[in-house]
Design an enzyme around this catalytic site. Structure first.
Site, PDB file in Angstrom:
ATOM      1  N   SER A  15       0.860  -1.181   0.000  1.00 37.23           N
ATOM      2  CA  SER A  15       0.000   0.000   0.000  1.00 37.23           C
ATOM      3  C   SER A  15       0.896   1.230   0.000  1.00 37.23           C
ATOM      4  O   SER A  15       1.735   1.375  -0.894  1.00 37.23           O
ATOM      5  CB  SER A  15      -0.944  -0.033   1.202  1.00 37.23           C
ATOM      6  OG  SER A  15      -1.868   1.038   1.143  1.00 37.23           O
ATOM      7  N   HIS A  42      -2.596  -0.863  -3.488  1.00 36.05           N
ATOM      8  CA  HIS A  42      -3.815  -0.079  -3.280  1.00 36.05           C
ATOM      9  C   HIS A  42      -3.799   1.160  -4.182  1.00 36.05           C
ATOM     10  O   HIS A  42      -3.214   2.185  -3.837  1.00 36.05           O
ATOM     11  CB  HIS A  42      -3.929   0.351  -1.811  1.00 36.05           C
ATOM     12  CG  HIS A  42      -4.273  -0.765  -0.890  1.00 36.05           C
ATOM     13  ND1 HIS A  42      -4.121  -0.693   0.470  1.00 36.05           N
ATOM     14  CD2 HIS A  42      -4.762  -2.000  -1.126  1.00 36.05           C
ATOM     15  CE1 HIS A  42      -4.504  -1.827   1.025  1.00 36.05           C
ATOM     16  NE2 HIS A  42      -4.889  -2.636   0.070  1.00 36.05           N
ATOM     17  N   ASP A 133      -4.686  -4.454   5.587  1.00 38.55           N
ATOM     18  CA  ASP A 133      -5.149  -5.311   4.501  1.00 38.55           C
ATOM     19  C   ASP A 133      -4.033  -6.296   4.162  1.00 38.55           C
ATOM     20  O   ASP A 133      -2.858  -5.951   4.140  1.00 38.55           O
ATOM     21  CB  ASP A 133      -5.493  -4.473   3.275  1.00 38.55           C
ATOM     22  CG  ASP A 133      -6.081  -5.317   2.146  1.00 38.55           C
ATOM     23  OD1 ASP A 133      -6.755  -6.317   2.451  1.00 38.55           O
ATOM     24  OD2 ASP A 133      -5.859  -4.976   0.971  1.00 38.55           O
TER      25      ASP A 133
END
Length: 344
Positions: A15, A42, A133
């Site tokens: 990310s 992401h 995540d």
């Protein structure tokens, strides 16, 4: 049972700070890489130049995945904007299914599918990023006998994702980025052995609800917590030490992401209420002016209603702007979490 296995797929999640980390990793991979690499960064629905960036970084070509294409070795496949990427029977599938952890593409769907279809032959890697995540998906890879790797949090520009992985998953390796290519190549060549853990089952948490009493007034506890995205009822359950929430539409959140999303939605709703109160004050003032000449008594009531709405708007605005307790943003994983796994 211990055994020697040759890893046949690498799944990577990143990310914040991920472009630089992926660039460094791609630059160190050999042109003869004998396995595919699947990557989720992401990027939301925004246009991504990541395939060109990674292709220029090293000898392994990178491309956005296409729905239904066969997975080939020696290629880096990237989840395209606004699509989850999963694997099914040797093919890549792109889904516009509900966001997970407020992200699409998200890391968890890819990792879960890799765990299901590749089992002990899978490698899962968590790189730099905020929140968590990928932790639940990495847990699945580990649970099915695959290799779980995280970037050393001290080496990551954003340490939360690697820290979460280290806290909740028994990592096989926790490495600085520079050491990862060598480790991955050894795993691909089958030069390591590992234990395949027994599969675990999930358990639904079910606690009896009792009403809360605040300032002498009773507030019954809600029957459930609702999804910040769609308002649907959420179920909560545990996977290992990870607490997760999911609604029937398909939106899902780890507890930390759920807390942040719920707080953001709460603040948005409260600020909308401030706006409505301010608009009511203005509407009542206009009505007071309109009725002033023919009906002064009614006009006075409109004036009072306007002052009341404006007073409550100020009070609600002050409430929204107070400091709120947000344990999800201040909690630090235990120091021992970084000791999971082994280096090098």
């Amino acid at each position: 049972m211990a055994f020697m296995t040759r890893s046949s797929i690498i799944a990577i999640g990143a990310s914040a700070g991920g472009v630089g980390a992926l660039h460094e990793l791609a630059a160190a991979l050999p042109a003869t890489l004998p396995v595919p690499v699947l990557v989720v960064l992401h990027i939301g629905a925004h246009r991504s130049e990541l395939p060109a960036i990674l292709s220029a970084a090293g000898p392994v070509p990178a491309k956005h995945a296409e729905d239904g294409e066969n997975i080939q070795s020696g290629c880096i496949y990237l989840a395209p904007p606004d699509r989850h990427m999963i694997v099914v029977d040797g093919q890549l599938r792109l889904l516009r299914s509900p966001k997970e952890n407020c992200a699409r593409p998200a890391i968890d769907p890819l990792f879960r599918s890799v765990a299901e279809h590749y089992g002990p032959a899978a490698i899962g890697v968590i790189l730099t990023g905020r929140l968590n995540d990928g932790t639940l998906g990495l847990y699945e890879i580990k649970r099915r006998g695959g290799v779980a790797i995280a970037q050393d949090p001290d080496d990551a520009p954003y340490s939360q994702m690697p820290e979460s992985a280290a806290e909740h998953v028994e990592l096989d390796y926790c490495l600085p980025l520079a050491a990862m290519p060598g480790c991955l190549l050894k795993l691909i060549e089958g030069k390591t052995g590992k234990e395949v853990p027994m599969a675990e089952t999930s358990s639904l948490l079910d606690h009896e609800q009792e009403p809360e009493i605040v300032a002498g007034r009773t507030f019954d506890r809600p029957l459930t917590v609702t999804c910040p995205e769609c308002g649907g009822a959420l179920k909560k359950f545990e996977r290992g030490s990870i607490l997760k929430f999911g609604c029937h539409i398909g939106h899902s959140y780890t507890s930390e992401v759920m807390a942040a999303a719920q707080f953001e939605e709460m603040e948005k709703v409260m600020r909308a209420a401030v706006r409505f109160l301010n608009e009511r004050a203005e509407f009542c003032l206009q009505m007071a002016e309109y009725t002033h000449a023919p009906h002064p008594d009614i006009s006075a009531q409109w004036h009072a209603a306007s002052r009341q709405a404006l007073d409550r708007a100020y009070k609600l605005r002050d409430l929204v702007e107070q400091d709120w307790l947000t344990p999800e943003s201040s909690a630090e994983p235990p120091i021992a979490a970084r000791a999971h796994g082994k280096a090098g």
